[in-house]
Each structure stands twice: as C-alpha cells, then as structure tokens.
Scaffold this motif. Structure first.
Motif, PDB file in Angstrom:
ATOM      1  N   ILE A  30     -40.762 -20.064  -4.105  1.00 42.27           N
ATOM      2  CA  ILE A  30     -39.363 -19.866  -4.571  1.00 42.27           C
ATOM      3  C   ILE A  30     -39.007 -18.645  -4.699  1.00 42.27           C
ATOM      4  O   ILE A  30     -39.761 -17.572  -4.779  1.00 42.27           O
ATOM      5  CB  ILE A  30     -39.628 -20.623  -6.186  1.00 42.27           C
ATOM      6  CG1 ILE A  30     -38.275 -20.958  -6.775  1.00 42.27           C
ATOM      7  CG2 ILE A  30     -40.455 -19.850  -7.077  1.00 42.27           C
ATOM      8  CD1 ILE A  30     -38.333 -21.990  -7.795  1.00 42.27           C
ATOM      9  N   PHE A  53     -38.132 -20.820   0.152  1.00 38.68           N
ATOM     10  CA  PHE A  53     -38.454 -20.392   1.633  1.00 38.68           C
ATOM     11  C   PHE A  53     -39.760 -20.817   1.927  1.00 38.68           C
ATOM     12  O   PHE A  53     -40.674 -21.057   0.957  1.00 38.68           O
ATOM     13  CB  PHE A  53     -38.104 -19.026   1.763  1.00 38.68           C
ATOM     14  CG  PHE A  53     -38.940 -17.858   0.914  1.00 38.68           C
ATOM     15  CD1 PHE A  53     -39.880 -17.409   1.473  1.00 38.68           C
ATOM     16  CD2 PHE A  53     -38.338 -17.579  -0.148  1.00 38.68           C
ATOM     17  CE1 PHE A  53     -40.812 -16.324   0.528  1.00 38.68           C
ATOM     18  CE2 PHE A  53     -39.001 -16.688  -1.076  1.00 38.68           C
ATOM     19  CZ  PHE A  53     -40.101 -16.053  -0.487  1.00 38.68           C
ATOM     20  N   GLU A  78     -45.021  -8.208  -4.463  1.00 40.56           N
ATOM     21  CA  GLU A  78     -44.567  -9.097  -5.396  1.00 40.56           C
ATOM     22  C   GLU A  78     -45.739  -9.999  -5.785  1.00 40.56           C
ATOM     23  O   GLU A  78     -46.495 -10.902  -5.254  1.00 40.56           O
ATOM     24  CB  GLU A  78     -43.697 -10.115  -4.936  1.00 40.56           C
ATOM     25  CG  GLU A  78     -42.496  -9.311  -4.293  1.00 40.56           C
ATOM     26  CD  GLU A  78     -41.269 -10.487  -3.853  1.00 40.56           C
ATOM     27  OE1 GLU A  78     -41.418 -11.880  -3.970  1.00 40.56           O
ATOM     28  OE2 GLU A  78     -40.237 -10.008  -3.486  1.00 40.56           O
ATOM     29  N   GLU A  80     -47.735 -12.947  -7.721  1.00 36.72           N
ATOM     30  CA  GLU A  80     -47.135 -14.348  -7.941  1.00 36.72           C
ATOM     31  C   GLU A  80     -48.681 -15.386  -8.307  1.00 36.72           C
ATOM     32  O   GLU A  80     -49.490 -15.202  -7.869  1.00 36.72           O
ATOM     33  CB  GLU A  80     -46.595 -15.168  -6.789  1.00 36.72           C
ATOM     34  CG  GLU A  80     -45.457 -13.983  -6.372  1.00 36.72           C
ATOM     35  CD  GLU A  80     -44.148 -14.727  -5.614  1.00 36.72           C
ATOM     36  OE1 GLU A  80     -44.160 -15.897  -5.533  1.00 36.72           O
ATOM     37  OE2 GLU A  80     -43.376 -13.904  -5.274  1.00 36.72           O
ATOM     38  N   ASP A 109     -46.554 -11.868  -2.541  1.00 40.05           N
ATOM     39  CA  ASP A 109     -45.592 -12.226  -1.587  1.00 40.05           C
ATOM     40  C   ASP A 109     -45.134 -10.975  -1.009  1.00 40.05           C
ATOM     41  O   ASP A 109     -44.170 -10.804  -1.369  1.00 40.05           O
ATOM     42  CB  ASP A 109     -44.539 -12.980  -2.304  1.00 40.05           C
ATOM     43  CG  ASP A 109     -43.590 -13.209  -1.394  1.00 40.05           C
ATOM     44  OD1 ASP A 109     -43.574 -13.202  -0.299  1.00 40.05           O
ATOM     45  OD2 ASP A 109     -42.256 -13.622  -1.985  1.00 40.05           O
ATOM     46  N   LYS A 130     -40.130 -12.069   5.353  1.00 37.73           N
ATOM     47  CA  LYS A 130     -41.113 -12.989   4.484  1.00 37.73           C
ATOM     48  C   LYS A 130     -42.431 -13.369   5.032  1.00 37.73           C
ATOM     49  O   LYS A 130     -43.522 -13.693   4.444  1.00 37.73           O
ATOM     50  CB  LYS A 130     -40.429 -13.827   3.753  1.00 37.73           C
ATOM     51  CG  LYS A 130     -39.438 -13.327   2.596  1.00 37.73           C
ATOM     52  CD  LYS A 130     -40.193 -12.886   1.390  1.00 37.73           C
ATOM     53  CE  LYS A 130     -39.344 -12.903   0.318  1.00 37.73           C
ATOM     54  NZ  LYS A 130     -40.096 -12.306  -1.055  1.00 37.73           N
TER      55      LYS A 130
HETATM   56 MN    MN Z   1     -41.721 -13.705  -3.981  1.00 38.27          MN
END
Ligand code: MN
Length: 227
Positions: A30, A53, A78, A80, A109, A130
C-alpha cells in the motif's frame, strides 16, 4: 520428468521463525498509509481511497545484505509491517479479514526514490522504483498463534544505531482488515500472498556500509547491511 522447457525458477519464500518456509505468491504494497509519511512526501494525508502497487515476489531477500542497486543515487529505506495470508478469497468482508491472516513479519520496502519520483512526475508506473532485484528484505514471519493481530505497537527503524523512523501501527490510515477487504474486491487473494502495509515518517537515503535495523513491536526485527 517435467514439461518445463527450461529449469523452473525457485519458488519465492519467506522464512518462518522457528523453522520452515512460507511460499510466496504475490507481494502487494500500500502507498501513503501513515499520515505523517504522506505529508513528508508532499501529499494530502486525508483518507482518500487506498492505492496499491506490487513488488516482485522474487525480490524478497532473506540474506541480511542489501546490494546498493544500479541506476540510482537515492535509494530509500521504508520499514513496514508485513501481513502473510494463509487463506484467500474474493470480496472478503472486513469483519472476517483477519481470519485469512497466517502471520506477520517485518520488511523493508526499498525504493529507488529518484526513479520513482521521475515516474510519478511523468505519470508512469512505479516498478522501476519499487520492484527491482532484492528490493524487499524481510524478517522471518511469526504465526498469529504467537503474534496475535497487532493493531498498535512501535514500528521503528535505525540507521547505524540512530533512530530515523519511529511510529505506531495505530497510525495506519487503512487498517489491516480494510486493506484485505479492499484488495479482495480487485484481485482474488490466495494463501501465500503478502501485503506490505506502509511506512511511517522518516524515510531517507541509505548508503553503502549502513546498517538498517528495523523492528515492529510484538512481531520481530530486521537487520540489513547495505553493501
Ligand atoms: Mn512503502
């Protein structure tokens, strides 16, 4: 004997705390799910519809090392919470969504922010920023029998011992049951799907030699060296 005309590739998997492997089918992520992170990225933190994504399942990396990726000068961390589904379905009601969760983990991420930024600006897809190789370092998963369903608790990341991200799971704009219910309207979810649930504020650039130490209270820790 097999009908495959080349050697089949290995099935992506995440380790399980205490032993075993969880086979991974898809890896949903998300965007902008913590208000303070949405603001730091220059977006309105109001509760607009969620968006997702995907990262490539074979970008999951259990090695504890993150090779600095090519064609970027600005790779970001990131931290998560990762949700692992043990059951799938379509149109899963929110009230039943947590029954589909097998366990939880901690993931990074990793993001080529410069390439993602250029893609956003051009209205292009995010994969180049990503979904690159080894873009999803992950800790071992913990089954819900041990973790429960954490709706609050500290989520944090330190770089070389200095805290850079420090949030709480209760700051998520879209909660885990809402994410599962929403995704299942658009995709048939199955056992083996993972969901990365967004990151709190404080994302930043990683450099070769950095040690990224992330944690989610009640779930686990991840330590990754950037090489
Ligand atoms: Mn992220």
């Amino acid at each position: 004997m097999s009908d495959f005309v080349i050697e089949p590739h290995p099935r992506p998997a995440v380790a399980v705390e205490g032993g075993g492997l969880f086979p991974v089918r898809r890896l949903y992520c998300i965007g902008r799910n913590y208000a303070d992170h949405a603001i730091e990225m220059g977006h309105d933190p109001s509760r607009e519809a969620p968006f997702f994504f995907q990262k490539n399942p074979d970008s999951i990396d259990l090695s504890g090392e993150f090779p600095y990726p090519p064609e970027t000068g600005d790779v970001h961390f990131e931290i998560e919470l990762v949700v692992a589904l043990g059951r799938g379905g379509r149109d899963i009601p929110e009230a039943e969504a947590l029954d589909h969760v097998w366990g939880y983990g901690v993931g990074l991420d990793m993001t080529r922010r410069d390439l993602q930024g250029a893609a956003k600006k051009a209205g292009r897809p995010w994969e180049i920023g990503k979904a690159f190789d080894r873009a999803a370092p992950m800790s071992p998963l913990v089954p819900t029998a041990r973790s429960g369903h954490p709706a609050s608790g500290r989520i944090a990341l330190a770089v070389n011992g200095e805290t850079r991200q420090d949030g709480d799971l209760d700051q998520m704009i879209w909660k885990v049951p809402e994410m599962i219910a929403y995704l299942s309207r658009y995709f048939e979810l199955t056992a083996g799907d993972l969901i990365m649930t967004g990151t709190p504020a404080g994302v930043g650039a990683a450099a070769r030699g950095d040690v990224l130490s992330g944690s989610v209270e009640g779930v686990g820790k991840i330590d990754v060296r950037v090489v």
